[in-house]
Write a protein that holds these residues in place. Structure first.
Motif, PDB file in Angstrom:
ATOM      1  N   TYR A 202      -0.170   6.447   6.236  1.00 30.56           N
ATOM      2  CA  TYR A 202       1.060   7.244   6.122  1.00 30.56           C
ATOM      3  C   TYR A 202       2.183   6.340   5.638  1.00 30.56           C
ATOM      4  N   GLY A 203       3.341   6.938   5.430  1.00 32.83           N
ATOM      5  CA  GLY A 203       4.544   6.162   5.120  1.00 32.83           C
ATOM      6  C   GLY A 203       4.811   5.928   3.646  1.00 32.83           C
ATOM      7  N   HIS A 204       3.999   6.524   2.756  1.00 35.52           N
ATOM      8  CA  HIS A 204       4.133   6.215   1.322  1.00 35.52           C
ATOM      9  C   HIS A 204       5.431   6.712   0.695  1.00 35.52           C
ATOM     10  N   SER A 205       5.859   5.944  -0.301  1.00 33.51           N
ATOM     11  CA  SER A 205       6.868   6.486  -1.215  1.00 33.51           C
ATOM     12  C   SER A 205       6.224   6.740  -2.581  1.00 33.51           C
ATOM     13  N   ILE A 206       5.149   6.017  -2.907  1.00 37.83           N
ATOM     14  CA  ILE A 206       4.487   6.241  -4.197  1.00 37.83           C
ATOM     15  C   ILE A 206       3.804   7.614  -4.194  1.00 37.83           C
ATOM     16  N   PRO A 207       3.674   8.210  -5.367  1.00 33.70           N
ATOM     17  CA  PRO A 207       3.095   9.561  -5.423  1.00 33.70           C
ATOM     18  C   PRO A 207       1.586   9.551  -5.218  1.00 33.70           C
ATOM     19  N   ILE A 208       1.158   9.910  -4.042  1.00 33.79           N
ATOM     20  CA  ILE A 208      -0.280  10.074  -3.776  1.00 33.79           C
ATOM     21  C   ILE A 208      -0.475  11.453  -3.146  1.00 33.79           C
TER      22      ILE A 208
ATOM     23  N   LEU B  24       0.816  -1.222   0.000  1.00 31.93           N
ATOM     24  CA  LEU B  24       0.000   0.000   0.000  1.00 31.93           C
ATOM     25  C   LEU B  24       0.851   1.273   0.000  1.00 31.93           C
ATOM     26  N   ARG B  25       2.092   1.145   0.469  1.00 32.68           N
ATOM     27  CA  ARG B  25       2.943   2.348   0.516  1.00 32.68           C
ATOM     28  C   ARG B  25       3.931   2.428  -0.642  1.00 32.68           C
ATOM     29  N   HIS B  26       4.403   1.244  -1.083  1.00 33.29           N
ATOM     30  CA  HIS B  26       5.565   1.282  -1.984  1.00 33.29           C
ATOM     31  C   HIS B  26       5.413   0.507  -3.301  1.00 33.29           C
ATOM     32  N   PHE B  27       5.011  -0.770  -3.224  1.00 37.83           N
ATOM     33  CA  PHE B  27       5.182  -1.584  -4.441  1.00 37.83           C
ATOM     34  C   PHE B  27       3.931  -2.354  -4.852  1.00 37.83           C
ATOM     35  N   GLY B  28       2.763  -1.799  -4.571  1.00 41.27           N
ATOM     36  CA  GLY B  28       1.519  -2.474  -4.954  1.00 41.27           C
ATOM     37  C   GLY B  28       1.471  -2.841  -6.427  1.00 41.27           C
ATOM     38  N   ARG B  29       1.968  -1.941  -7.239  1.00 42.18           N
ATOM     39  CA  ARG B  29       1.900  -2.144  -8.686  1.00 42.18           C
ATOM     40  C   ARG B  29       2.594  -3.447  -9.121  1.00 42.18           C
ATOM     41  N   ASP B  30       3.680  -3.782  -8.431  1.00 44.25           N
ATOM     42  CA  ASP B  30       4.407  -5.022  -8.776  1.00 44.25           C
ATOM     43  C   ASP B  30       3.547  -6.259  -8.551  1.00 44.25           C
TER      44      ASP B  30
ATOM     45  N   ILE C 221      -3.485   1.608  -7.131  1.00 44.54           N
ATOM     46  CA  ILE C 221      -3.705   2.491  -5.980  1.00 44.54           C
ATOM     47  C   ILE C 221      -4.047   3.862  -6.534  1.00 44.54           C
ATOM     48  N   ASP C 222      -5.186   4.418  -6.092  1.00 44.09           N
ATOM     49  CA  ASP C 222      -5.605   5.689  -6.683  1.00 44.09           C
ATOM     50  C   ASP C 222      -4.832   6.861  -6.061  1.00 44.09           C
ATOM     51  N   GLU C 223      -5.178   8.081  -6.501  1.00 46.72           N
ATOM     52  CA  GLU C 223      -4.344   9.217  -6.095  1.00 46.72           C
ATOM     53  C   GLU C 223      -4.477   9.569  -4.620  1.00 46.72           C
ATOM     54  N   GLU C 224      -5.491   8.993  -3.957  1.00 42.37           N
ATOM     55  CA  GLU C 224      -5.574   9.206  -2.510  1.00 42.37           C
ATOM     56  C   GLU C 224      -5.098   7.990  -1.721  1.00 42.37           C
TER      57      GLU C 224
ATOM     58  N   MET D  48      19.773  19.336  11.607  1.00 37.25           N
ATOM     59  CA  MET D  48      19.757  20.663  12.215  1.00 37.25           C
ATOM     60  C   MET D  48      20.186  21.740  11.202  1.00 37.25           C
ATOM     61  N   ALA D  49      20.853  21.323  10.143  1.00 43.06           N
ATOM     62  CA  ALA D  49      21.230  22.289   9.098  1.00 43.06           C
ATOM     63  C   ALA D  49      20.130  22.441   8.044  1.00 43.06           C
ATOM     64  N   LYS D  50      19.552  21.308   7.611  1.00 38.94           N
ATOM     65  CA  LYS D  50      18.619  21.364   6.472  1.00 38.94           C
ATOM     66  C   LYS D  50      17.163  21.201   6.855  1.00 38.94           C
ATOM     67  N   GLY D  51      16.920  20.749   8.100  1.00 36.77           N
ATOM     68  CA  GLY D  51      15.551  20.458   8.512  1.00 36.77           C
ATOM     69  C   GLY D  51      15.228  18.983   8.321  1.00 36.77           C
ATOM     70  N   LEU D  52      14.038  18.607   8.763  1.00 40.60           N
ATOM     71  CA  LEU D  52      13.588  17.223   8.554  1.00 40.60           C
ATOM     72  C   LEU D  52      13.011  17.112   7.155  1.00 40.60           C
ATOM     73  N   LEU D  53      13.551  16.203   6.380  1.00 38.41           N
ATOM     74  CA  LEU D  53      13.127  16.008   4.990  1.00 38.41           C
ATOM     75  C   LEU D  53      12.478  14.635   4.843  1.00 38.41           C
ATOM     76  N   PRO D  54      11.536  14.500   3.925  1.00 40.89           N
ATOM     77  CA  PRO D  54      10.882  13.187   3.775  1.00 40.89           C
ATOM     78  C   PRO D  54      11.792  12.136   3.133  1.00 40.89           C
ATOM     79  N   LEU D  55      12.831  12.566   2.452  1.00 46.63           N
ATOM     80  CA  LEU D  55      13.768  11.661   1.775  1.00 46.63           C
ATOM     81  C   LEU D  55      13.024  10.661   0.889  1.00 46.63           C
ATOM     82  N   LYS D  56      13.044   9.362   1.227  1.00 47.01           N
ATOM     83  CA  LYS D  56      12.418   8.387   0.303  1.00 47.01           C
ATOM     84  C   LYS D  56      10.895   8.381   0.371  1.00 47.01           C
ATOM     85  N   ARG D  57      10.342   9.012   1.403  1.00 47.68           N
ATOM     86  CA  ARG D  57       8.881   8.991   1.547  1.00 47.68           C
ATOM     87  C   ARG D  57       8.280  10.307   1.051  1.00 47.68           C
ATOM     88  N   ARG D  58       6.935  10.392   1.107  1.00 47.70           N
ATOM     89  CA  ARG D  58       6.253  11.624   0.683  1.00 47.70           C
ATOM     90  C   ARG D  58       6.231  12.670   1.785  1.00 47.70           C
TER      91      ARG D  58
END
Ligand code: HQG
Length: 205
Positions: free
Chosen positions: A101-107, A41-47, A52-55, A134-144
């Motif tokens: 939560y926790g997605h990497s796929i674009p939703i 549901l978060r990463h590789f459903g398509r495989d 998975i729809d846009e929401e 502390m320099a760049k802030g918290l970034l989502p990196l691999k997730r959304r």
């Protein structure tokens, strides 16, 4: 903990009150299925042929086909995994299921279950990430999104996935929202697109 059903006690986690209930998913299988469910549901459903729809929603039937084939489990087991999930990772509505939560796929992640957001939130991570955060802030990196917790204890639990001695960061969510950065509530987790460093404070180890 095991998941089961009982004629007297209803659906249960662990042991049912009267002792007559039937376990339909062992604790071990529950973890395996739940991790796989997060994955599809978060990463590789398509495989696995799951659309998975846009929401973030997939149909329960589609997910069940895959779970049946891989783990030989059915609808009731899936419902109990969702119902008893400690972090409310998933939701089922109108025949559809999604990860909260926790997605990497674009939703589209811009939804929240409540406008009431605590003024302070917490995130814990490996000491190795601290200088960069502390320099760049918290970034989502691999997730959304960036993921935050309501309590230091919950955050430490997340942080221990990254390090034996995680560092706790306190997030001034109140000020951050005043500055126009949205914070969203999803199950027990809070999310944001990004947390700039000025709202972060190292709170302890
Ligand atoms: C770090 C689990 C360097 C961040 C958990 C974290 C959570 C940076 C890692 C949910 C950084 C990403 C998400 C920067 C962030 N420089 N490192 N600028 N910004 N990081 O796994 O929050 O159990 O994507 O500190 O409980 O650990 O699967 O994020 O260590 O709620 O339901 O980059 O996943 O939920 O790691 O975990 P993750 P997370 P589930």
């Amino acid at each position: 903990m095991d998941l089961g059903v009982c004629r007297n006690c209803g659906e249960f986690e662990g042991k049912c009150g009267c002792g007559r209930g039937k376990v339909i998913l062992s604790a071990k299988d529950r973890i395996r299925v739940s991790k796989f469910l997060s994955g599809i549901l978060r990463h590789f459903g398509r495989d696995f042929g799951i659309s998975i729809d846009e929401e973030g929603w997939a149909t329960v039937d589609n997910v069940l086909e895959v779970l049946k084939e891989r783990f030989n489990i059915g609808r009731k087991q899936l419902e109990l995994i969702v119902k008893f999930d400690r972090k409310s990772r998933f939701e089922i509505k109108n025949g559809k299921i999604r990860a909260r939560y926790g997605h990497s796929i674009p939703i589209k992640t811009d939804w929240s279950e409540s406008d009431e957001i605590p003024d302070l939130l917490y995130h814990a991570t490996s000491p190795a990430n601290i200088d960069s955060i502390m320099a760049k802030g918290l970034l989502p990196l691999k997730r959304r999104e960036v993921h935050m917790c309501a309590t230091p204890e919950e955050a430490f639990e997340v942080g221990r996935r990254h390090s034996k001695n995680p560092v706790l960061i306190e997030i001034n969510a109140g000020e951050m929202r005043k500055a126009g950065i949205k914070v969203r509530k999803k199950g027990k987790i809070y999310t944001a697109d990004f947390v700039p460093p000025e709202f972060l404070k190292i709170a302890g180890k």
